[in-house]
Scaffold this motif. Sequence first.
Motif, PDB file in Angstrom:
ATOM      1  N   LEU A 156       0.831  -1.204   0.000  1.00 28.19           N
ATOM      2  CA  LEU A 156       0.000   0.000   0.000  1.00 28.19           C
ATOM      3  C   LEU A 156       0.866   1.255   0.000  1.00 28.19           C
ATOM      4  O   LEU A 156       0.551   2.244  -0.652  1.00 28.19           O
ATOM      5  N   TYR A 157       1.994   1.224   0.760  1.00 24.95           N
ATOM      6  CA  TYR A 157       2.885   2.387   0.773  1.00 24.95           C
ATOM      7  C   TYR A 157       3.431   2.653  -0.625  1.00 24.95           C
ATOM      8  O   TYR A 157       3.411   3.779  -1.107  1.00 24.95           O
ATOM      9  N   PHE A 158       3.896   1.585  -1.270  1.00 22.38           N
ATOM     10  CA  PHE A 158       4.508   1.790  -2.579  1.00 22.38           C
ATOM     11  C   PHE A 158       3.463   1.993  -3.672  1.00 22.38           C
ATOM     12  O   PHE A 158       3.800   2.412  -4.779  1.00 22.38           O
ATOM     13  N   GLY A 159       2.214   1.702  -3.352  1.00 21.67           N
ATOM     14  CA  GLY A 159       1.166   1.936  -4.338  1.00 21.67           C
ATOM     15  C   GLY A 159       0.478   3.269  -4.143  1.00 21.67           C
ATOM     16  O   GLY A 159      -0.441   3.601  -4.873  1.00 21.67           O
ATOM     17  N   SER A 160       0.894   4.035  -3.131  1.00 22.05           N
ATOM     18  CA  SER A 160       0.184   5.284  -2.875  1.00 22.05           C
ATOM     19  C   SER A 160       1.080   6.483  -3.124  1.00 22.05           C
ATOM     20  O   SER A 160       2.290   6.441  -2.941  1.00 22.05           O
ATOM     21  N   PHE A 161       0.448   7.545  -3.530  1.00 17.43           N
ATOM     22  CA  PHE A 161       1.169   8.759  -3.864  1.00 17.43           C
ATOM     23  C   PHE A 161       1.723   9.431  -2.618  1.00 17.43           C
ATOM     24  O   PHE A 161       2.797  10.026  -2.656  1.00 17.43           O
ATOM     25  N   ILE A 162       0.995   9.295  -1.513  1.00 17.72           N
ATOM     26  CA  ILE A 162       1.390   9.969  -0.269  1.00 17.72           C
ATOM     27  C   ILE A 162       2.796   9.556   0.143  1.00 17.72           C
ATOM     28  O   ILE A 162       3.639  10.403   0.458  1.00 17.72           O
ATOM     29  N   ALA A 163       3.049   8.247   0.116  1.00 16.75           N
ATOM     30  CA  ALA A 163       4.339   7.758   0.574  1.00 16.75           C
ATOM     31  C   ALA A 163       5.478   8.315  -0.289  1.00 16.75           C
ATOM     32  O   ALA A 163       6.502   8.754   0.235  1.00 16.75           O
ATOM     33  N   TYR A 164       5.247   8.335  -1.593  1.00 11.78           N
ATOM     34  CA  TYR A 164       6.292   8.860  -2.473  1.00 11.78           C
ATOM     35  C   TYR A 164       6.522  10.346  -2.221  1.00 11.78           C
ATOM     36  O   TYR A 164       7.663  10.825  -2.200  1.00 11.78           O
ATOM     37  N   SER A 165       5.444  11.105  -2.016  1.00  3.18           N
ATOM     38  CA  SER A 165       5.636  12.539  -1.806  1.00  3.18           C
ATOM     39  C   SER A 165       6.320  12.798  -0.469  1.00  3.18           C
ATOM     40  O   SER A 165       7.145  13.706  -0.348  1.00  3.18           O
ATOM     41  N   LEU A 166       5.995  11.974   0.543  1.00  2.00           N
ATOM     42  CA  LEU A 166       6.669  12.146   1.837  1.00  2.00           C
ATOM     43  C   LEU A 166       8.147  11.799   1.719  1.00  2.00           C
ATOM     44  O   LEU A 166       9.012  12.510   2.254  1.00  2.00           O
ATOM     45  N   ALA A 167       8.444  10.713   0.996  1.00  2.81           N
ATOM     46  CA  ALA A 167       9.842  10.327   0.807  1.00  2.81           C
ATOM     47  C   ALA A 167      10.583  11.432   0.055  1.00  2.81           C
ATOM     48  O   ALA A 167      11.718  11.787   0.406  1.00  2.81           O
ATOM     49  N   ALA A 168       9.937  11.998  -0.961  1.00  2.14           N
ATOM     50  CA  ALA A 168      10.575  13.066  -1.734  1.00  2.14           C
ATOM     51  C   ALA A 168      10.846  14.280  -0.858  1.00  2.14           C
ATOM     52  O   ALA A 168      11.942  14.860  -0.892  1.00  2.14           O
ATOM     53  N   ALA A 169       9.855  14.644  -0.029  1.00  2.00           N
ATOM     54  CA  ALA A 169      10.028  15.795   0.860  1.00  2.00           C
ATOM     55  C   ALA A 169      11.179  15.535   1.831  1.00  2.00           C
ATOM     56  O   ALA A 169      12.019  16.409   2.080  1.00  2.00           O
ATOM     57  N   PHE A 170      11.220  14.312   2.371  1.00  2.00           N
ATOM     58  CA  PHE A 170      12.276  13.946   3.308  1.00  2.00           C
ATOM     59  C   PHE A 170      13.647  14.108   2.648  1.00  2.00           C
ATOM     60  O   PHE A 170      14.553  14.755   3.193  1.00  2.00           O
ATOM     61  N   LEU A 171      13.779  13.564   1.462  1.00  2.00           N
ATOM     62  CA  LEU A 171      15.082  13.588   0.788  1.00  2.00           C
ATOM     63  C   LEU A 171      15.466  15.000   0.378  1.00  2.00           C
ATOM     64  O   LEU A 171      16.630  15.401   0.455  1.00  2.00           O
ATOM     65  N   LEU A 172      14.492  15.782  -0.042  1.00  3.37           N
ATOM     66  CA  LEU A 172      14.754  17.173  -0.429  1.00  3.37           C
ATOM     67  C   LEU A 172      15.291  17.959   0.763  1.00  3.37           C
ATOM     68  O   LEU A 172      16.331  18.630   0.682  1.00  3.37           O
ATOM     69  N   LEU A 173      14.577  17.827   1.916  1.00  9.05           N
ATOM     70  CA  LEU A 173      15.002  18.542   3.118  1.00  9.05           C
ATOM     71  C   LEU A 173      16.361  18.034   3.593  1.00  9.05           C
ATOM     72  O   LEU A 173      17.237  18.814   3.966  1.00  9.05           O
ATOM     73  N   ALA A 174      16.540  16.704   3.553  1.00  6.12           N
ATOM     74  CA  ALA A 174      17.808  16.126   3.992  1.00  6.12           C
ATOM     75  C   ALA A 174      18.950  16.657   3.119  1.00  6.12           C
ATOM     76  O   ALA A 174      20.022  17.021   3.622  1.00  6.12           O
ATOM     77  N   GLY A 175      18.715  16.757   1.810  1.00  2.46           N
ATOM     78  CA  GLY A 175      19.728  17.268   0.897  1.00  2.46           C
ATOM     79  C   GLY A 175      20.054  18.719   1.188  1.00  2.46           C
ATOM     80  O   GLY A 175      21.226  19.117   1.234  1.00  2.46           O
TER      81      GLY A 175
END
Lengths: 245, 325
Positions: free
Chosen positions: A11-30
Motif C-alpha cells: 500500500l505504501y509503494f502503491g500510494s502517492f502519499i508515501a512517495y511525496s513524503l519520501a521526496a520531501a524527506f530527501l529534499l530537506l535532507a539534501g
Amino acid sequence: MFCIFKKELRLYFGSFIAYSLAAAFLLLAGYFFYTDMVFYDLFGDFMDITTSLWNYYFLDLRFISMLILPLLTMRLFAEEKKLGTIELLWTYPLKDLHIILGKFLACFVFFLLVVLCTLVYPVLLHSVHPFDWGPPFAGYLGLLLVGATFIACGAFFSSLTENQVVSAMSTYGVLVFFWFLTWNEEAVGPQLIGVVSRFSLFDRFGDFAKGVINSKDVAFFILATTFFLALTLQSLESRKWRGIR
Amino acid sequence: MIEVVNVTKRFGPILAVDRISFHVPRGEVVGFLGPNGAGKSTTMRILACFFPPTSGRASVGGYDVVSQALEVKRLVGYFPERVSVYPDMSVRSFLDFVAEAKDVPRAARKQDIDRVMESCGLHAVRDRLIGHLSKGYRQRVGIAQALIGTPQVLILDEPTIGLDPEQVVEIRKLIRALGAERTIILSTHILSEVSSVCDRVIIINRGRILASESLADLRAQVQRTRRVRVEVEGPESQLQTVLAQLPGVIRVRGDGVSDLRREATENGSVAAVIEYEGGDIRKAVSQAVLRHGWGLLEVRSLEPTLEDMYLQLIRDAETQRHTGQ
C-alpha cells in the motif's frame, strides 16, 4: 504477521502519499546536508568533522523525521477504521499483536529505505574528503532508533481514532512536547530537569549525533518503542471490553 | 455447528441483543430477519469474533468465540454489513492477502483464489483496483474474501444489498450451492430471499428472537385466520352480504386493499377476499354463488406470504410490549 507487513508495504509503494513524503524527506535532507557542509567548510579548520558536520546533520535529520513520520503513521489504523477494513482484519485468524507488529515493521522498513537513500551524501563526501565512518554510523543508528519510537508513538495515536488528521496532530503534540520539554530549564527547575531530560526523546538522541553509542540510550529507545506498541495493543484490545459498535 | 446460549450484548445503555439462544446444525442455511436495529448484525459480529458478548456463551464448531477465537476465525467466512475493501489494491492482490491472512497453504493459494474469482464472476476485473470498481463488483469482492479458504461456516450480513437483479439471482444461486455442504447464516431485508435460499428463518426484533422455525412451521403458527379469494360475475353489494353470512366468516374485503371497498376487475367481475376461521369454506362459497345464479370465475385459498407472517409477528410483539408496560 508477514501478510500484514507485505500488504502495508504494497500500500505504501502503491500510494502517492508515501512517495511525496519520501521526496520531501530527501529534499530537506539534501538541503540540510548542503548547509551543514557549508558550515563545515567555513569552520572545519577549527573544529573536527563530528562536531561541525555530523552533529548538525543528524539533529536536522531527526527534525525532518519528526515532521514526516507522523504523516506516514497517521493512516496505519485510522484508515482501516474509516474504511471498515479493520472489521475484516479482526475476523481473520490473526493476532492483534501480529497486526501491530506487521504494520510497525512495514512503516519502519519504509523509513529505513528512505534513510538509506540519504547515505548518498556522506558517500559522495567520502569520495572527495575521506573521513572516519564511526560517528556517522552512530548517528544513523540513533536516527533509526528514534524513528522507531516516533513510528510506535504514531501507531498508538492512529489506533485511537478513525480520523487521520487527529491521529497526525496528536502525534505531533506528543513529539513536539518531548522536544520542548528541556528547552526551558528555568521553567522546570534544576532538580526536575534532571528527571525530565531522561524522558526526552530528543536529549537522548544528542549523544548519537555526536558519534557516541551509549547502551543506556539504546535501551531507552527500545523501551520507549515497546511502551508505545504495548499501548497500541491495549487500545486495539479495548474493543473486547468497551461497548463500542 | 453454531450454538448460542443466552447471549446478551450491551453498548453502554443500549441493549442490542437480549438473552438470545439458538442452534444451527451442520449444513443448514438460516435466514436472519428483522427490522433495522433489531440486533442481527450484532449477533453475527459476535459469531465472527468481532467483539465478544457482554454475557452468555456462543460457540462455532465446538470452539468458544471468546476463549478460542482464533480457532473460530479459521472456521468462519464473514461478510460484513459495510462492504469494506482496500480501494488501493487490485482484486487479485487483495484476495492474495486474504488467502495469506487466512493461512491457506502457499501451494493451494492460487487455485483457491481462481476458484473463488470464478464463482463470484471476478475474472474480468482481477487486475483492476478495487476503488475503481462499481458497487456491485465491490460487493462481489466482499463475498469473495469471505469464501477464501473454503470456510465451513459462512456468516453473510446482507449479501445481496445493492446488487442489480441479475447479480442477486447469481449470488443466491451461489449461496444455495454453497449451502449444500456448508453452514450458512445470512441476514436480509428481502423476504423472498429467505424463502428462496433458507431452510429455516430466525426473526429478531428489539434484540429478542420472535420465531426460529422452518418456513412451513412458521406459516402454520401465524395462520390463525385463513383466507379465500373469490372472483364472481354478479352484483357487488349483494355478493358482500351473501358471503358475510356464511358460517365462520370474519370479514369480506376487497382484493388488494384493506378496507371494505369492492374492486371491479378488468372483465367486469368482482373480486373479494374472505377471512374466516374453521374448516375449508371454499365449497360453501361456491355453492352460495351458484345458488344466486352468478358466474363463479375463481375460488382460491390464499397462503400467507412471508411478508404477512413477518409483519404479523412484529406487530404481535409490539402489542405485547405495550400491554406489558
